[in-house]
Enzyme design. Structure first.
Site, PDB file in Angstrom:
ATOM      1  N   TYR A   1     -43.199  50.169  30.208  1.00  0.00           N
ATOM      2  CA  TYR A   1     -41.751  50.394  30.210  1.00  0.00           C
ATOM      3  C   TYR A   1     -41.287  50.958  28.871  1.00  0.00           C
ATOM      4  CZ  TYR A   1     -41.111  47.884  34.661  1.00  0.00           C
ATOM      5  OH  TYR A   1     -41.132  47.487  35.982  1.00  0.00           O
TER       6      TYR A   1
ATOM      7  N   GLY B   1     -29.608  54.342  41.965  1.00  0.00           N
ATOM      8  CA  GLY B   1     -28.478  55.257  41.841  1.00  0.00           C
ATOM      9  C   GLY B   1     -28.175  56.032  43.109  1.00  0.00           C
TER      10      GLY B   1
ATOM     11  N   SER C   1     -47.859  44.151  42.545  1.00  0.00           N
ATOM     12  CA  SER C   1     -46.622  44.899  42.747  1.00  0.00           C
ATOM     13  C   SER C   1     -46.938  46.128  43.587  1.00  0.00           C
ATOM     14  CB  SER C   1     -46.027  45.305  41.393  1.00  0.00           C
ATOM     15  OG  SER C   1     -44.798  45.971  41.548  1.00  0.00           O
ATOM     16  N   ASN C   2     -46.122  46.358  44.601  1.00  0.00           N
ATOM     17  CA  ASN C   2     -46.241  47.548  45.456  1.00  0.00           C
ATOM     18  C   ASN C   2     -47.531  47.571  46.280  1.00  0.00           C
ATOM     19  OD1 ASN C   2     -43.771  48.849  44.293  1.00  0.00           O
ATOM     20  ND2 ASN C   2     -45.031  48.880  42.442  1.00  0.00           N
TER      21      ASN C   2
ATOM     22  N   SER D   1     -29.346  46.071  34.901  1.00  0.00           N
ATOM     23  CA  SER D   1     -28.266  46.494  34.011  1.00  0.00           C
ATOM     24  C   SER D   1     -28.282  45.738  32.693  1.00  0.00           C
ATOM     25  CB  SER D   1     -26.905  46.280  34.689  1.00  0.00           C
ATOM     26  OG  SER D   1     -25.849  46.602  33.807  1.00  0.00           O
TER      27      SER D   1
ATOM     28  N   PHE E   1     -25.076  55.150  45.118  1.00  0.00           N
ATOM     29  CA  PHE E   1     -23.760  55.555  44.627  1.00  0.00           C
ATOM     30  C   PHE E   1     -23.594  57.069  44.542  1.00  0.00           C
ATOM     31  CE2 PHE E   1     -24.903  51.462  42.678  1.00  0.00           C
ATOM     32  CZ  PHE E   1     -23.902  50.673  43.226  1.00  0.00           C
TER      33      PHE E   1
END
EC number: 1.-.-.-
Length: 298
Positions: A55, A215, A158-159, A263, A218
Site C-alpha cells: 500500500y 467511486g 484475500s480474493n 476514508s 457516485f
C-alpha cells in the site's frame, strides 16, 4: 460503540467495521495528525486496522508505524491486519508486477511488516491475491513458522475462490480466519459463485473491501438508478446518507461481512459505523440489488 465479532471458530475477535489504510499516503497527515485520527476511530470502537505491504508504494505501513512510535500505548487497543504476496514495480527489482508466495518471501514480508508497523506481532496476515504458482505446502509452512514464532497470530487470504481457499485450508492445522473480498451493490459476483456460501458454511466471516465501489457508485452514470434507489431507501430508513445504506446492505448478508472503511475523514467513519443501527428489510435489499444490476430475480 461498534459491535465486536469473532470472525472464525478459532478467532480472532475484531470490530465489525475495519479501518482501511490503503490510501493513507493520499491523506497527507503528519504523524501527530495520524495519531489523533487513530485515537478517534478507536474511540468509536473501530479497533481493527487493515494494511498491506504494497500500500502506498510500500510506504503506508511505515507511516502508520511512525504514528505508533509516538503513541505506543495505542497498539494494545487495536488489531492489525496486513497482507503480502504481490510484488509491484514500485520497487526497482520488479520489472513486472507479479505474485510471490514462496515460503521465504512470506516470512520476510511479515517480518518487514512488523518493523514497518512498530509492533512485535500481526493479529492477522493474509495472502493478498491468488497466485497461479502458489505451492500450498510452502505457504502452509511459512504460516506455521510465523505462528510458532509468535510473530503472527492468525492467517487468512484475500480474493481467493472457494477452491483456492479449500486447497490452502487442507494443508493447515488451524483454520483460516477470513477471505477478504470485494462486496458491493456494484460488484455482486461473489453473492452467487459460492465464495460467501463457503464462508458461511465454515462460520468464517469475510472482510469486505470496496463496499462503495471505488467511486463508481457516485461517479458512473450507469449507476444513477442505483443512486436513486439508495436515496429512496435512505429516506425510508431515516439514514444520513446513501453511503450508510450501502454499508447496511453489506451488513445484511448472512455471512456477516466486516466492511472496510477507506476514508481518512473521521466524520465519514462515524457516519459509516452508524449503518449498524439501520434495519434493512429483505425487500429493500432486493430493490437495491435490482437497481444495481438492472434486472429482477429470475
Amino acid at each position: 460503540m461498534v459491535q465486536r465479532i469473532t470472525i472464525a471458530p478459532q478467532g480472532p475477535e475484531f470490530s465489525r467495521f475495519v479501518m482501511g489504510y490503503w490510501r493513507l499516503m493520499d491523506w497527507n497527515m503528519s504523524a501527530r495528525q495520524l495519531v489523533s485520527f487513530i485515537e478517534e476511530h478507536l474511540d468509536l470502537g473501530v479497533t481493527t486496522v487493515d494494511h498491506a505491504d504494497i500500500y502506498g508504494g510500500y510506504q503506508c505501513e511505515a507511516a502508520f508505524g511512525e504514528a505508533l512510535k509516538l503513541a505506543p500505548h495505542l497498539r494494545e487497543r487495536m488489531e492489525i491486519v496486513s497482507k503480502c504476496g504481490i510484488a509491484t514495480t514500485a520497487r526497482e527489482e520488479n520489472v513486472i508486477g507479479h505474485y510471490i508466495t514462496d515460503r521465504d518471501h512470506i516470512i520476510k514480508s511479515a517480518e518487514q511488516s512488523l518493523i514497518n508497523l512498530a509492533t512485535d506481532h500481526l493479529d492477522l496476515l493474509l495472502i493478498h491475491r491468488p497466485d497461479p504458482l502458489m505451492d500450498a505446502d510452502e505457504v502452509a509452512d511459512a504460516f506455521k513458522h510465523l505462528h510458532q514464532s509468535g510473530k503472527v497470530r492468525h492467517f487468512g487470504v484475500s480474493n481467493f475462490t472457494p477452491a483456492q481457499f479449500a486447497l490452502l485450508q487442507s494443508r493447515l492445522p488451524f483454520t483460516l480466519a477470513t477471505n477478504q473480498v470485494e462486496i458491493s451493490p456494484v460488484h455482486q459476483p461473489l453473492l452467487l459463485d459460492g465464495t460467501l456460501d463457503q464462508l458461511q458454511q465454515l462460520r468464517v466471516r469475510p472482510m469486505a473491501w470496496s463496499c462503495l465501489g471505488g467511486g463508481r457508485l457516485f461517479n458512473d452514470d450507469y449507476f444513477q438508478p442505483l443512486r436513486d434507489e439508495l436515496a429512496v431507501v435512505a429516506e425510508e430508513l431515516n439514514a444520513g446518507s446513501i453511503e450508510q445504506v450501502v454499508y447496511a446492505w453489506v451488513l445484511r448478508l448472512p455471512s456477516q461481512p466486516l466492511p472496510i472503511i477507506g476514508s481518512g475523514k473521521i466524520e465519514r467513519v462515524r457516519a459509516a459505523v452508524e449503518a449498524e443501527t439501520l434495519k434493512m428489510t429483505r425487500q429493500q435489499w432486493f430493490r437495491i440489488r435490482k437497481a444495481a444490476l438492472g434486472y429482477d430475480v429470475p
